[in-house]
Design a protein around this motif. Structure first.
Motif, short mmCIF file in Angstrom:
data_model
loop_
_atom_site.label_atom_id
_atom_site.label_comp_id
_atom_site.label_asym_id
_atom_site.label_seq_id
_atom_site.Cartn_x
_atom_site.Cartn_y
_atom_site.Cartn_z
N ARG A 189 0.83 -1.20 0.00
CA ARG A 189 0.00 0.00 0.00
C ARG A 189 0.86 1.24 0.00
O ARG A 189 0.57 2.22 -0.69
N SER A 190 1.95 1.23 0.77
CA SER A 190 2.84 2.39 0.80
C SER A 190 3.49 2.63 -0.56
O SER A 190 3.58 3.77 -1.03
N SER A 191 3.93 1.56 -1.23
CA SER A 191 4.53 1.73 -2.56
C SER A 191 3.50 2.23 -3.56
O SER A 191 3.82 3.07 -4.43
N THR A 192 2.25 1.77 -3.44
CA THR A 192 1.18 2.25 -4.33
C THR A 192 0.92 3.74 -4.12
O THR A 192 0.75 4.51 -5.07
N GLN A 193 0.87 4.16 -2.84
CA GLN A 193 0.67 5.58 -2.55
C GLN A 193 1.81 6.43 -3.09
O GLN A 193 1.59 7.51 -3.65
N GLN A 194 3.05 5.94 -2.94
CA GLN A 194 4.18 6.68 -3.49
C GLN A 194 4.10 6.78 -5.01
O GLN A 194 4.40 7.83 -5.60
N TYR A 195 3.66 5.67 -5.64
CA TYR A 195 3.52 5.69 -7.10
C TYR A 195 2.46 6.70 -7.54
O TYR A 195 2.68 7.49 -8.47
N LEU A 196 1.31 6.69 -6.84
CA LEU A 196 0.25 7.65 -7.18
C LEU A 196 0.70 9.09 -6.91
O LEU A 196 0.40 10.01 -7.68
N THR A 197 1.43 9.28 -5.80
CA THR A 197 1.92 10.63 -5.50
C THR A 197 2.89 11.11 -6.57
O THR A 197 2.86 12.28 -6.98
N TYR A 222 1.03 17.58 -12.12
CA TYR A 222 0.99 18.98 -11.70
C TYR A 222 2.12 19.78 -12.36
O TYR A 222 1.91 20.90 -12.83
N ARG A 223 3.32 19.19 -12.40
CA ARG A 223 4.43 19.90 -13.03
C ARG A 223 4.18 20.11 -14.52
O ARG A 223 4.49 21.17 -15.07
N ALA A 224 3.59 19.08 -15.16
CA ALA A 224 3.30 19.22 -16.59
C ALA A 224 2.26 20.31 -16.82
O ALA A 224 2.40 21.15 -17.73
N PHE A 225 1.20 20.33 -15.99
CA PHE A 225 0.17 21.37 -16.14
C PHE A 225 0.75 22.74 -15.87
O PHE A 225 0.44 23.72 -16.58
N ASP A 226 1.61 22.84 -14.86
CA ASP A 226 2.21 24.13 -14.55
C ASP A 226 3.11 24.61 -15.70
O ASP A 226 3.11 25.80 -16.04
N ALA A 227 3.86 23.69 -16.29
CA ALA A 227 4.72 24.07 -17.42
C ALA A 227 3.89 24.53 -18.61
O ALA A 227 4.21 25.55 -19.25
N LEU A 260 0.79 12.08 -9.64
CA LEU A 260 0.12 13.37 -9.44
C LEU A 260 1.11 14.53 -9.47
O LEU A 260 0.81 15.60 -10.04
N SER A 261 2.28 14.32 -8.89
CA SER A 261 3.30 15.37 -8.93
C SER A 261 3.75 15.64 -10.35
O SER A 261 3.91 16.80 -10.76
N TRP A 262 3.94 14.59 -11.14
CA TRP A 262 4.34 14.78 -12.53
C TRP A 262 3.26 15.49 -13.32
O TRP A 262 3.55 16.38 -14.13
#
Length: 428
Positions: A4-12, A19-24, A15-17
């Protein structure tokens, strides 16, 4: 828990990628002007139309239609129409139905089984009667059917079936391409609409943030440049020392022995001069009032008057309204010192020193004129940094708006003029 922790890190991370793409993308869109954005939209629609024509209305569509017709011909059942009639042969038999066993040949009667030869045999299915000269033949072994038709009818039927299959395939491909083409153009339009909304909604905030960052960076650079300029000017100002101070003290010491009253007057003038000069030298202000500079120079000239007596004539033309004008500190003092040291003091009969202040073309102009010996008559024992220091300070303070001009006076002497922007000083 670890999964579950690895899945959450993968989803995070995803989502971070995103957000960065949308911001760019948002930053890029907001940096475009509106006419550039409209030009980008027109070019995108043109490219989409060309791509749509190539993908859905060009040779690719014909290839897909041909493949559909071939697939229709290679269906589960094989139908062959020739001059003899119609042959139907199913190619895909259900696996649950066992194949019909082959017919066993008849065996001779076994003596051990006398009734074998007398066993009744199943009747053979009769062939259906021919209708209109045609007949239907069914082969139980392979489930194939042969329908006999006249040659002309078979050919026409074959052509009709092929035409129907081709029309159905073409209609299917046409519907597919029309639907795909519509989806493609809708996607392009939605993309442009999303970019337009991003520019309209997020653009104001992005521009405000970018302008704020630029303004902060400019303010920091200006503050640092201002501090650097003030530091350099303070260092330059610290180098400006009244070189006549030691000569004046020596003159006071000499007059104490030969003319005590005059020595006392010179001492009072020196005290008055130091009272005017020392606060100015301790002050870190980059600009001061012209009135303070004139008072300091007047005290200095009073001391020189006691030393040079009738050899020095002073003419001050400073309007009272200009005493509050801003002027760089110790600059007028340096100009007067140069005029006395290099022009009047070395002239046996002395001369006149004139200081004039005026405003012309929104600039304060202060001119120091002497009728001394002029340029190059007496070799200088100084460092030659006085005038260069004045120019450097004017450059730091006012840029191209401040300048120092040195010229020859007629019939002899030097004219030195300082021009700075006219503004009121905070210090009178």
């Amino acid at each position: 828990m670890q999964a579950r922790s690895s899945t959450q890190q993968y989803l995070t991370g995803i989502l971070s990628w995103l957000y960065r793409a949308f911001d760019a993308v948002a930053t890029w869109v907001t940096q475009l002007s509106w006419w550039k954005f409209l030009l980008f939209a027109c070019l995108t629609l043109t490219a989409a139309a060309i791509l749509q024509e190539e993908l859905f209305n060009g040779p690719a569509q014909e290839e897909i239609a041909r493949a559909e017709r071939e697939a229709g011909r290679r269906s589960e059942a094989s139908i062959l129409i020739d001059e003899s009639g119609i042959r139907f042969n199913p190619r895909n038999r259900p696996r649950s139905e066992p194949a019909e066993p082959p017919a066993t040949p008849a065996t001779p009667a076994d003596p051990a089984h006398p009734d074998a030869s007398d066993a009744p045999r199943p009747p053979m299915p009769p062939n259906p009667p021919a209708i209109g000269g045609s007949g239907v033949n069914i082969h139980p072994g392979d489930d194939s059917v042969h329908i006999e038709l006249p040659p002309q009818i078979g050919e026409e039927l074959s052509n009709a079936i092929e035409a129907a299959v081709e029309d159905a395939a073409e209609q299917k491909v046409s519907r597919y391409h029309k639907q795909a083409s519509t989806w493609f153009m809708n996607f392009v339009l939605l993309l442009l609409l999303a970019l337009f909304g991003t520019k309209a909604l997020v653009g104001g905030k992005k521009r405000a943030d970018a302008e704020a960052q630029v303004a902060n960076a400019a303010a920091e650079r200006e503050a640092m440049q201002r501090q650097l300029s003030e530091t350099r000017m303070q260092m330059m100002q610290a180098q400006v020392e009244p070189h006549f101070l030691f000569n004046t003290l020596a003159s006071v010491e000499h007059l104490i022995r030969v003319d005590p009253p005059r020595a006392s007057a010179m001492q009072r003038s020196l005290i008055q001069y130091l009272r005017a000069v020392l606060p100015q030298m301790r002050d870190n202000a980059v600009l001061t009032g012209l009135g303070r500079e004139v008072d300091m120079v007047s005290a200095y000239l009073a001391l020189l008057k006691m030393r040079m007596e009738e050899r020095l004539t002073v003419d001050l033309q400073i309007p009272d309204g200009l005493r509050s004008a801003a002027f760089p500190p110790m600059m007028l003092q340096s100009m007067v010192e140069n005029a006395i040291k290099h022009g009047l003091e070395c002239k046996p009969e002395g001369g006149t020193l004139r200081i004039v202040a005026e405003v012309a073309d929104s600039k304060l102009r202060v001119t120091v004129t002497d009728d001394g010996v002029g340029f190059g008559v007496v070799p200088s024992d100084g460092t030659g940094l006085g005038l260069q220091t004045i120019r450097d300070r004017l450059k730091l303070l006012h840029g191209d708006a401040g300048r120092l001009h040195i010229g020859a006076n007629s019939p002899s002497g030097v004219i030195a003029t300082i021009e700075v922007p006219y503004q009121l000083s905070k210090q009178a």
